[in-house]
Design an enzyme around this catalytic site. Structure first.
Site, PDB file in Angstrom:
ATOM      1  N   PHE A  74     -12.867 -28.719  -5.598  1.00 43.24           N
ATOM      2  CA  PHE A  74     -11.792 -29.609  -6.069  1.00 43.24           C
ATOM      3  C   PHE A  74     -10.514 -28.876  -6.496  1.00 43.24           C
ATOM      4  O   PHE A  74      -9.592 -29.485  -7.013  1.00 43.24           O
ATOM      5  CB  PHE A  74     -12.305 -30.526  -7.186  1.00 43.24           C
ATOM      6  N   ARG A  75     -10.473 -27.561  -6.324  1.00 46.13           N
ATOM      7  CA  ARG A  75      -9.215 -26.786  -6.319  1.00 46.13           C
ATOM      8  C   ARG A  75      -8.464 -26.692  -7.644  1.00 46.13           C
ATOM      9  O   ARG A  75      -7.347 -26.189  -7.657  1.00 46.13           O
ATOM     10  CB  ARG A  75      -8.247 -27.353  -5.266  1.00 46.13           C
ATOM     11  N   LYS A 158     -22.831 -19.114  -8.020  1.00 46.06           N
ATOM     12  CA  LYS A 158     -22.510 -19.190  -6.591  1.00 46.06           C
ATOM     13  C   LYS A 158     -22.110 -17.806  -6.079  1.00 46.06           C
ATOM     14  O   LYS A 158     -21.280 -17.135  -6.696  1.00 46.06           O
ATOM     15  CB  LYS A 158     -21.362 -20.183  -6.377  1.00 46.06           C
ATOM     16  N   HIS A 190     -23.570 -18.663  -0.127  1.00 45.62           N
ATOM     17  CA  HIS A 190     -22.896 -18.829   1.171  1.00 45.62           C
ATOM     18  C   HIS A 190     -23.297 -17.619   2.012  1.00 45.62           C
ATOM     19  O   HIS A 190     -22.894 -16.494   1.724  1.00 45.62           O
ATOM     20  CB  HIS A 190     -21.381 -18.877   0.948  1.00 45.62           C
ATOM     21  N   ASP A 319     -19.659 -30.188   1.074  1.00 50.25           N
ATOM     22  CA  ASP A 319     -18.748 -29.038   1.133  1.00 50.25           C
ATOM     23  C   ASP A 319     -17.301 -29.524   1.270  1.00 50.25           C
ATOM     24  O   ASP A 319     -16.509 -28.945   2.017  1.00 50.25           O
ATOM     25  CB  ASP A 319     -19.125 -28.100   2.286  1.00 50.25           C
ATOM     26  N   HIS A 323      -7.707 -29.008   2.582  1.00 46.82           N
ATOM     27  CA  HIS A 323      -6.513 -28.206   2.838  1.00 46.82           C
ATOM     28  C   HIS A 323      -5.479 -29.176   3.405  1.00 46.82           C
ATOM     29  O   HIS A 323      -5.853 -30.134   4.100  1.00 46.82           O
ATOM     30  CB  HIS A 323      -6.793 -27.108   3.868  1.00 46.82           C
TER      31      HIS A 323
HETATM   32  O1  DOR Z   1     -14.980 -23.925   5.241  1.00 47.27           O
HETATM   33  C1  DOR Z   1     -15.091 -23.603   4.066  1.00 47.27           C
HETATM   34  N1  DOR Z   1     -14.158 -23.934   3.164  1.00 47.27           N
HETATM   35  N2  DOR Z   1     -16.153 -22.900   3.691  1.00 47.27           N
HETATM   36  C2  DOR Z   1     -16.241 -22.345   2.463  1.00 47.27           C
HETATM   37  O2  DOR Z   1     -17.182 -21.643   2.188  1.00 47.27           O
HETATM   38  C3  DOR Z   1     -15.162 -22.530   1.487  1.00 47.27           C
HETATM   39  C4  DOR Z   1     -14.404 -23.746   1.770  1.00 47.27           C
HETATM   40  C5  DOR Z   1     -13.110 -23.818   0.989  1.00 47.27           C
HETATM   41  O3  DOR Z   1     -13.172 -23.655  -0.226  1.00 47.27           O
HETATM   42  O4  DOR Z   1     -12.069 -24.025   1.581  1.00 47.27           O
END
Ligand code: DOR
Length: 455
Positions: A74-75, A158, A190, A319, A323
């Site tokens: 969630f950035r 993680k 991961h 996941d 973006h």
């Molecule tokens: O595709 C991905 N995006 N894989 C990840 O492990 C991280 C994630 C992201 O945070 O953008």
């Protein structure tokens, strides 16, 4: 009995074994009324509505235990132009999700107790769903990991074995051993081998048009890259007898290997890997389909489905990795990896149920009971007296188009835009409060932190 809320005529799934909470129980389908008081389930059966403050007739709907998405990004803090905890959990609520576990690759990464607590403080005021956070493992915080995983509302540690979005990385076995030794709880990983990723980056060469095609993404980050990391992880987990959670498996080799290590490893799969495949996805969506680990060929997708039915897969997470479209429209490989997913997880998977790819009971286990068991959640994930009254109501017959305009994420897009699905979440209920009904948020900011059993 008095109820704050009574859900009448609920077709639902209850555990076959209600006594041993330390065990995962298969679910069974049943029809009953659910009596709720003080945010908890207080009665189940044929119940009278005469003393209920509010009655919800669930005839024609299915009442699932509250769906939990155990992997989202969630950035916040630092990358809030892509998402923040408010917008991310709003999408979750609209998609029928009652709670999320959020990842540590924010800016800064969540690697200290202070940074961890900052996230919890933000979420306490602004989360539409229940929440927990992972703490990130890094070279400079291995000594801190046990303290971090013991923080209130922590879903665990993680590890990124291969670099992806952000700076978190545990690339070598010496460091990975330290992480697993210091963590007492299950560690989420991961699995992509950083050394092989570096070696193979030279495969990214331009085509005749001078551009590097995104279809090379699964060739660069190939099956062996995933398998090598999984093997290294399991070797160390076995050595120290530690439990691990292998995030987003993508290929046949991984699931076949992991089938022999179910005593150590729980396993997650994503809807996009079950639904989309290479090379078509790259032709159709370009860099929007770019994700780590990558979406692979059909034979791998088939292996994932097989693993799901054979019991190798324990949970489905989204996941959710937003973006912006601007970021995604750069030239590969300068584009970030990841796609939104928290809001579409349930509609996409319910559509698979309607297509006969898995049963609703199996899906419910993967999104509730198994999550409860893998992460040792307290009072969540079950329709059982004493448990929290979190529910996701669905209309299995409702047909709808998934559209970008429905997506709450700040990034405003989904790879499933234009997909017609059958099966849709109609209500999201948190602790007995109807928070979402038919696309409308009736009660915002009702999320609380998830609690975990500590042994
Ligand atoms: O595709 C991905 N995006 N894989 C990840 O492990 C991280 C994630 C992201 O945070 O953008």
């Amino acid at each position: 009995m008095n109820f704050d809320l009574l859900i009448k005529n609920a077709t639902t799934f209850v555990p076959e074994n209600t006594t041993d909470l330390g065990k995962r129980s298969p679910l069974k389908k049943t029809q009953l009324d659910i009596g709720i008081r003080g945010g908890r389930i207080v009665d189940l059966g044929q119940l009278s509505s005469s003393n209920a403050e509010q009655v919800l007739d669930a005839n024609h709907l299915v009442v699932l235990p509250g769906i939990i998405d155990s992997q989202v990004h969630f950035r916040e803090p630092g990358l809030t132009h892509k998402e923040d905890i408010e917008s991310g959990t709003r999408g979750a609520l609209l998609g029928g999700i009652t709670g999320i576990f959020e990842m540590p690759n924010t800016k800064p990464s969540t690697t200290t107790v202070d940074l961890f607590k900052q996230k919890v403080t933000i979420a306490k005021n602004r989360s539409h769903t229940h929440f927990a956070f992972y703490a990130g493992a890094a070279a400079d915080n291995v000594e801190l990991l046990n303290e971090l995983e013991n923080q209130e509302f922590c879903s665990g540690i993680k590890v990124f074995m291969g670099s992806s979005t952000g700076t978190l990385l545990i690339e070598d076995d010496v460091l990975l051993e330290k992480v697993l030794k210091n963590a007492k709880r299950r560690v989420a990983v991961h699995c992509e081998d950083e050394f092989r990723l570096r070696e193979r980056k030279s495969l990214l060469i331009p085509s005749s048009d001078g551009k590097i095609p995104v279809s090379l993404h699964p060739k660069w980050r190939d099956e062996i890259t995933s398998l090598n990391a999984v093997k290294r992880l399991i070797y160390i987990a076995e050595k120290f007898q530690k439990k691990v959670h292998v995030l987003h498996v993508t290929c046949q080799e991984e699931v076949e290997f992991l089938a022999s290590y179910k005593n150590l490893a729980s396993v997650e799969v994503l809807p996009q890997h079950l639904t989309l495949h290479a090379p078509d996805c790259y032709e159709k969506w370009g860099c929007k389909a770019q994700q780590n680990p990558p979406i692979r060929e059909k034979k791998h997708q088939e292996a994932l489905w097989k693993a799901l039915h054979n019991g190798v897969i324990d949970v489905i997470g989204s996941d959710h990795a937003p973006h912006t479209l601007e970021e995604k429209s750069k030239d590969y490989p300068n584009t970030p990896s990841g796609m939104t997913g928290v809001q579409t997880l349930l509609p996409v998977m319910l559509n698979h149920v309607n297509q006969g790819n898995l049963s609703l009971q199996k899906l419910t286990e993967l999104l509730t009971e198994n999550v409860r068991d893998v992460f040792q959640l307290k009072n969540k994930g079950r329709v059982q007296i004493g448990f929290d009254a979190d529910f996701t109501l669905i209309d299995l017959n409702k047909e709808r188009l998934i559209q970008n305009s429905w997506i709450a994420s700040k990034s405003q897009w989904t790879i499933f835009d234009g997909l017609k699905v059958k099966g849709w979440p109609t209500h999201t209920i948190l602790k007995g409060k109807i928070c979402m009904q038919d696309d409308e948020i009736l009660n915002p900011f009702c999320g609380n932190g998830f609690e975990f059993e500590r042994n």
